[in-house]
Design an enzyme around this catalytic site. Sequence first.
Site, mmCIF file in Angstrom:
data_model
loop_
_atom_site.group_PDB
_atom_site.id
_atom_site.type_symbol
_atom_site.label_atom_id
_atom_site.label_comp_id
_atom_site.label_asym_id
_atom_site.label_seq_id
_atom_site.Cartn_x
_atom_site.Cartn_y
_atom_site.Cartn_z
ATOM 1 N N GLY A 1 -6.570 -2.180 -13.692
ATOM 2 C CA GLY A 1 -7.236 -1.626 -14.858
ATOM 3 C C GLY A 1 -8.194 -2.558 -15.556
ATOM 4 O O GLY A 1 -8.608 -2.282 -16.684
ATOM 5 N N ASN B 1 -0.735 -3.655 -6.868
ATOM 6 C CA ASN B 1 -1.417 -2.603 -6.136
ATOM 7 C C ASN B 1 -1.252 -1.315 -6.963
ATOM 8 O O ASN B 1 -0.755 -1.352 -8.080
ATOM 9 C CB ASN B 1 -0.818 -2.458 -4.733
ATOM 10 C CG ASN B 1 -1.835 -1.931 -3.723
ATOM 11 O OD1 ASN B 1 -2.549 -0.977 -4.013
ATOM 12 N ND2 ASN B 1 -1.901 -2.544 -2.558
ATOM 13 N N CYS C 1 0.825 -1.196 0.000
ATOM 14 C CA CYS C 1 0.000 0.000 0.000
ATOM 15 C C CYS C 1 0.863 1.251 0.000
ATOM 16 O O CYS C 1 1.712 1.422 0.877
ATOM 17 C CB CYS C 1 -0.925 0.031 1.216
ATOM 18 S SG CYS C 1 -2.032 1.432 1.151
HETATM 19 C C1 LIG Z 1 -10.139 3.665 -3.441
HETATM 20 C C2 LIG Z 1 -9.193 2.509 -3.441
HETATM 21 C C3 LIG Z 1 -8.869 1.876 -2.245
HETATM 22 C C4 LIG Z 1 -8.001 0.792 -2.225
HETATM 23 N N1 LIG Z 1 -7.728 0.178 -1.042
HETATM 24 C C5 LIG Z 1 -6.919 -0.924 -1.028
HETATM 25 C C6 LIG Z 1 -6.682 -1.629 0.170
HETATM 26 O O1 LIG Z 1 -7.198 -1.311 1.239
HETATM 27 N N2 LIG Z 1 -5.860 -2.709 0.121
HETATM 28 C C7 LIG Z 1 -5.262 -3.139 -1.047
HETATM 29 O O2 LIG Z 1 -4.538 -4.141 -1.038
HETATM 30 N N3 LIG Z 1 -5.496 -2.481 -2.206
HETATM 31 C C8 LIG Z 1 -6.303 -1.403 -2.211
HETATM 32 N N4 LIG Z 1 -6.535 -0.753 -3.397
HETATM 33 C C9 LIG Z 1 -5.881 -1.236 -4.626
HETATM 34 C C10 LIG Z 1 -6.763 -2.180 -5.419
HETATM 35 O O3 LIG Z 1 -7.108 -3.334 -4.684
HETATM 36 C C11 LIG Z 1 -6.051 -2.600 -6.731
HETATM 37 O O4 LIG Z 1 -4.882 -3.311 -6.419
HETATM 38 C C12 LIG Z 1 -5.677 -1.394 -7.594
HETATM 39 O O5 LIG Z 1 -6.660 -0.397 -7.514
HETATM 40 C C13 LIG Z 1 -5.439 -1.768 -9.052
HETATM 41 O O6 LIG Z 1 -6.587 -2.366 -9.629
HETATM 42 P P1 LIG Z 1 -7.692 -1.515 -10.458
HETATM 43 O O7 LIG Z 1 -6.946 -0.731 -11.480
HETATM 44 O O8 LIG Z 1 -8.609 -2.544 -11.030
HETATM 45 O O9 LIG Z 1 -8.362 -0.626 -9.466
HETATM 46 C C14 LIG Z 1 -7.423 0.338 -3.437
HETATM 47 C C15 LIG Z 1 -7.746 0.953 -4.634
HETATM 48 C C16 LIG Z 1 -8.628 2.021 -4.668
HETATM 49 C C17 LIG Z 1 -8.967 2.674 -5.986
#
Ligand SMILES: Cc1cc2nc3c(=O)[nH]c(=O)nc-3n(C[C@H](O)[C@H](O)[C@H](O)COP(=O)(O)O)c2cc1C
Length: 294
Positions: A226, A174, A113
């Site tokens: 994404g 992440n 994170c």
């Molecule tokens: C608002 C928000 C909060 C997130 N909180 C966490 C979290 O608490 N723990 C975690 O491992 N990843 C967290 N992520 C990351 C997502 O799980 C993911 O790894 C990342 O957004 C990439 O995928 P995506 O492009 O489909 O969103 C968060 C992402 C967003 C947008």
Amino acid sequence: MVASGTFGYAREMAGLVDLARLGAILPKTITLMPRPGNPPPRTVETTGGMLNSIGVDNDGIEAFIGRQLPYLAGLPTAIVVSIAGKSLDEFVELAARLEDAPGVAALELNVSCPNVSGGVDFGIDPGACEKVVSGVRKRSSLPILAKLTPNVTDVTVIARAAEAGGADAISLINTCLGMAVDWRRRRPRLGAGMGGLSGPAIKPIALRAVYQAAQAVELPLVGIGGIASIDDVMEFLVAGATAVQIGTANFYRPTVSIEILDALPDALAQLGATRVADVVGTLEFEQQAAGSRQ
Ligand SMILES: Cc1cc2nc3c(=O)[nH]c(=O)nc-3n(C[C@H](O)[C@H](O)[C@H](O)COP(=O)(O)O)c2cc1C
């Protein structure tokens, strides 16, 4: 699966999504003690994505086990609990608390994170990453997913460390550390200054990381970053992911995962496949182009 931090604790989504069809739900990352998170604004839209600096706002493991887990455990899908510690001891303590909690299918170690000082160190230092995974491994009988950050020079080094520590699978990626600036006010758009970029903008980075990790480790990979369509999913599978998580797309299209599941059999059939396993890691290079990147 639906990615941590993008599906709440599933209550808001239960009326919109047939949860029984999901492989798993990953609730928001839990820490040992409650965390208030970062100052607002915590999200900002960017080209092809969004930045967030939530800061792992959560009520702590005690409240999670007491108030969220009983509900989650009753849902008709697996619950993979995402945990983050500021130290090795905290990770181990979190794993210990969840060991006998009913309804937990697996642990995802959030060593990635960008919004928690201390937390990210485990994801950028191979020695620390291996120690955290092996520490949790010793204390927990649950399957362990290590969730990696793309904010490193070479993700394969960290993936190998997670494998050496005893992880059962690797989730990647992440968010990518980023920033947005309001130049007229000369201020960052996020209260915390920097945050994590997610959404379609990061898909090429995620695909690259999955592909690289697939060459480096034997473990199953969970592709994240994404994903918003069946084409995105197929790209990740062919690049080497065994499963995927959908994150940001849940915010603007809560039913996206179900739409993708509906489209999966036809997409597999286009490759002459009937099972996901048939297409995983089947990416081929043209002989000449294999080494060239431009
Ligand atoms: C608002 C928000 C909060 C997130 N909180 C966490 C979290 O608490 N723990 C975690 O491992 N990843 C967290 N992520 C990351 C997502 O799980 C993911 O790894 C990342 O957004 C990439 O995928 P995506 O492009 O489909 O969103 C968060 C992402 C967003 C947008």
